[in-house]
Enzyme design. Structure first.
Site, mmCIF file in Angstrom:
data_model
loop_
_atom_site.group_PDB
_atom_site.id
_atom_site.type_symbol
_atom_site.label_atom_id
_atom_site.label_comp_id
_atom_site.label_asym_id
_atom_site.label_seq_id
_atom_site.Cartn_x
_atom_site.Cartn_y
_atom_site.Cartn_z
ATOM 1 N N GLU A 1 2.596 5.323 -3.790
ATOM 2 C CA GLU A 1 2.614 6.375 -4.856
ATOM 3 C C GLU A 1 3.975 7.077 -4.905
ATOM 4 O O GLU A 1 4.369 7.465 -5.998
ATOM 5 C CB GLU A 1 1.503 7.402 -4.590
ATOM 6 C CG GLU A 1 0.099 6.847 -4.794
ATOM 7 C CD GLU A 1 -0.320 5.845 -3.721
ATOM 8 O OE1 GLU A 1 0.171 5.977 -2.590
ATOM 9 O OE2 GLU A 1 -1.095 4.936 -4.022
ATOM 10 N N ASP B 1 -8.722 3.925 -2.257
ATOM 11 C CA ASP B 1 -9.725 4.281 -1.246
ATOM 12 C C ASP B 1 -10.969 4.890 -1.865
ATOM 13 O O ASP B 1 -11.072 6.105 -2.048
ATOM 14 C CB ASP B 1 -9.103 5.252 -0.231
ATOM 15 C CG ASP B 1 -8.030 4.580 0.592
ATOM 16 O OD1 ASP B 1 -7.890 3.343 0.493
ATOM 17 O OD2 ASP B 1 -7.329 5.287 1.333
ATOM 18 N N ASP C 1 0.844 -1.202 0.000
ATOM 19 C CA ASP C 1 0.000 0.000 0.000
ATOM 20 C C ASP C 1 0.880 1.252 0.000
ATOM 21 O O ASP C 1 2.102 1.167 0.158
ATOM 22 C CB ASP C 1 -0.893 -0.050 1.254
ATOM 23 C CG ASP C 1 -1.955 1.025 1.235
ATOM 24 O OD1 ASP C 1 -2.336 1.478 0.144
ATOM 25 O OD2 ASP C 1 -2.410 1.429 2.332
#
Ligand code: GLC
Length: 625
Positions: free
Chosen positions: A254, A325, A251
């Site tokens: 980015e 999300d 996770d």
């Protein structure tokens, strides 16, 4: 939406926790690939540049489209179809195919931020078994860690991680744990110390290790551009796999950061060449996945299961993607369909969304409808945020629980078909596809955002509006379709209104096709399946069809060396129904028999299997192998 005309996108992987709407021009994933159809001919442009890039599809001026990047090379590929499917195939020839996953990863998966302490995770697992709701996987979100230190466990919450995963294993569950890239700044913490000593973290332009804030507070960022770092990170996977973990959820890659974005001039070492964040931002997550995939492969020799958020072109080679999300809103359920279709067209066949929605509070009706979509997404994972309303299949009322159970069971019925499709897509295609992928000659399919193909033979037209109990379904031209629930045949090329009470998701099976069915099980591998169960969907007229049922050990790479079976079925419906089977056996023969169920079969015809007439019993017949 599928049609991007009039939109402008900025490719810069972004974690924006506010509820995404159609106005968002930059998302978690940056895949600089465009498909256009003009005069029924498709072509694609893949702009292989991972600096910040822009695609403008006639927003600036409706007379032209343009693409460009802040820096780097003008390095692009033009791919001619004329079929969309060919463009996608050529694009994935360049960037990589989605590899065949382990079979259990196709089962239902339950996640929440967080199932901790261990008693809570065990309670969730036991409830699945008590209620006879199938489930294969339980996820552990960030709270299993010791103060968010990656590759550690909080031993107050999880006293003995190995005993915990063993207990879940004995109940037929796999455990997947989250791993974030941010490493806690903490002298004495092994991962931090090792990384620091070896120069494995990204630095500022003056060579000082760069810090930002993520879950653990002050954190540093592994330099995944460096092959030594990837090797180290890959080796660290053993810490988890030795404790019985079955997959890794990457996770925040980015990379996300809470104290402002990483500056553009942060330095990474691409095996001797210094590069800046400006250049590698969009591939940071991709390289973390590569490290994870390769590490797991080495540690287990099984097909690695890596779930991830930030992607660049080609990430499909290493991981399964989820859309990030979302929120428990009808709008996000509706948007998830074209998003997944676009992800599919971008070569990422193994994809899904947080079923039920991550942020905000779900309702029973929304979860029921979302489960119906999840049943047909390759990654079928229910996930919700901390503090939100619970979202397990039983968390609402009895009616919702019944519906959720019905669809999760339906998913397991479709798993052998899905596995066959995943095997096929390892060579060619996405699983979730817009209708135009298979029906490009039918222009009416081009703008359909609320239905999709699930592999070659199944069309799903889910209800994505609150309160709706009917659905306008478009059936594409080219073949006829059988309503999965009532068995009635409909000609393609028409709109129909399908009654869709809360427990009905409109599903249509292409005529002259085969679906391979799974057994009623609590988890994959619970029963040793000895009978291959095939449903043949016939049509009123004449026709022919073909299907390949595939099987292997469901976990290792041995299939690449011939340890698999392919059962090829060719059938035609004329005066008789003729079914022929060719076996290509490279592996011990798993099946002892095949049971065929004929749907939409008109009884006055003879049925021949490999030239011999067979007797039907309730439109079924069985052959021994
Ligand atoms: C991020 C992830 C989400 C996860 C949370 C806590 O928001 O996208 O899925 O639950 O972090 O780890």
């Amino acid at each position: 939406s599928l049609n991007k005309k009039g939109y402008h996108y900025r490719n810069w992987n972004t974690d924006d926790p506010t509820p995404h709407g159609e106005t968002y021009a930059q998302l978690y994933k940056s895949i600089p690939f465009l498909i256009a159809i003009k005069n029924n001919e498709a072509s694609g442009i893949f702009f292989d540049n991972h600096f910040e890039s822009h695609f403008d599809m006639g927003k600036e001026n409706s007379n032209y489209y343009y693409f460009g990047a802040k820096d780097g090379n003008l390095d692009y590929y033009f791919i001619y179809g004329p079929e969309v499917s060919k463009v996608v195939n050529e694009y994935t020839n360049l960037t990589g195919k989605t590899p065949l996953p382990q079979l259990w990863t196709l089962g239902y998966q339950q996640c929440r931020w967080s199932y901790a302490p261990e008693q809570r995770a065990l309670e969730i697992a036991k409830t699945f078994r008590e209620k006879n709701i199938p489930c294969d996987t339980i996820y552990l979100d960030i709270d299993y860690m010791d103060d968010f230190r990656v590759f550690t466990w909080d031993n107050k919450k999880f006293k003995n991680p190995k005993a915990f995963t063993d207990e879940l294993k004995s109940m037929g569950f796999k455990v997947v744990t989250i791993i974030d890239p941010g490493v806690k700044v903490d002298k004495g913490y092994k991962i931090y110390d090792e990384g620091l000593k070896n120069g494995y973290f990204a630095t500022d332009k003056d060579g000082m290790v760069y810090k930002n804030t993520v879950w653990p507070g002050d954190s540093v960022f592994p330099d995944f551009m460096n092959s030594q770092v990837r090797k180290w990170w890959g080796n660290n996977q053993k810490i988890m796999f030795n404790l019985g973990i079955a997959g890794i959820w990457n996770d925040m890659n980015e990379p996300a950061s809470f104290n402002g974005p990483l500056p553009e001039d942060i330095v990474f070492n691409n095996d001797g060449t210094l590069v800046t964040h400006k250049e590698i931002h969009n591939v940071y997550g991709h390289m973390m996945d590569k490290a994870t995939y390769e590490g797991i492969k080495e540690a287990t020799n099984k097909r690695p299961f890596v779930v991830k958020r930030a992607c660049y072109a080609g990430t499909q080679k290493y991981s399964t993607v989820w859309t990030g999300d979302n929120q428990s809103t009808w709008e996000h359920l509706r948007m998830s369909l074209p998003m997944l279709m676009n992800i599919g067209l971008s070569g990422m066949a193994f994809c899904g969304t947080d079923v039920g929605g991550f942020g905000f509070d779900c309702t029973g009706e929304l979860l029921s409808r979302w489960m119906q979509v999840g049943t047909f997404t390759p990654l079928f994972r229910n996930h919700s945020t901390i503090g939100s309303r619970e979202q397990e299949p039983w968390a609402f009322d009895e009616i919702t629980e019944e519906i959720n159970k019905k669809y999760i069971k339906l998913r397991y019925k479709f798993i052998p078909y899905l596995y066959d499709m995943m095997h096929k897509c390892e060579k060619t295609a996405p699983i979730i596809r817009p209708l135009l992928y298979n029906y490009q000659n039918d222009k009416k399919t081009y703008e359909i955002n609320d239905e999709f193909m699930f592999g070659d033979n199944v069309l799903v037209s889910p209800v994505v509006e609150q309160g709706a109990r009917q659905k306008l379904v478009y059936l594409p031209k080219g073949n006829s379709w059988i309503d999965y629930w009532i068995g009635e045949e409909f000609e393609g090329g028409q709109y129909i209104i399908k009654d869709a009470p809360l427990d009905i998701c409109p599903i249509y099976i292409k005529t002259m096709s085969i679906i391979s069915n799974g057994e009623d099980v609590n988890y994959i591998g619970e029963k040793d399946t000895e009978c291959l169960n095939l449903s043949i969907y016939l049509c009123d007229k004449k026709g022919e069809g073909k299907y390949i049922a595939y099987n292997d050990d469901g976990e290792s790479f041995d299939y690449k060396n011939g340890r698999f079976n392919e059962y090829e079925f060719i059938f035609d419906l004329n005066d008789n129904l003729n079914i022929k089977m060719n076996k290509n056996i490279g592996y011990e023969n798993k099946y002892k028999s095949i049971e065929f169920t004929l749907h939409n079969f008109k009884n006055n015809k003879k049925v021949l299997f490999n030239e011999n007439e067979v007797k039907l019993n309730n439109n079924k017949f069985k052959v021994n192998l």
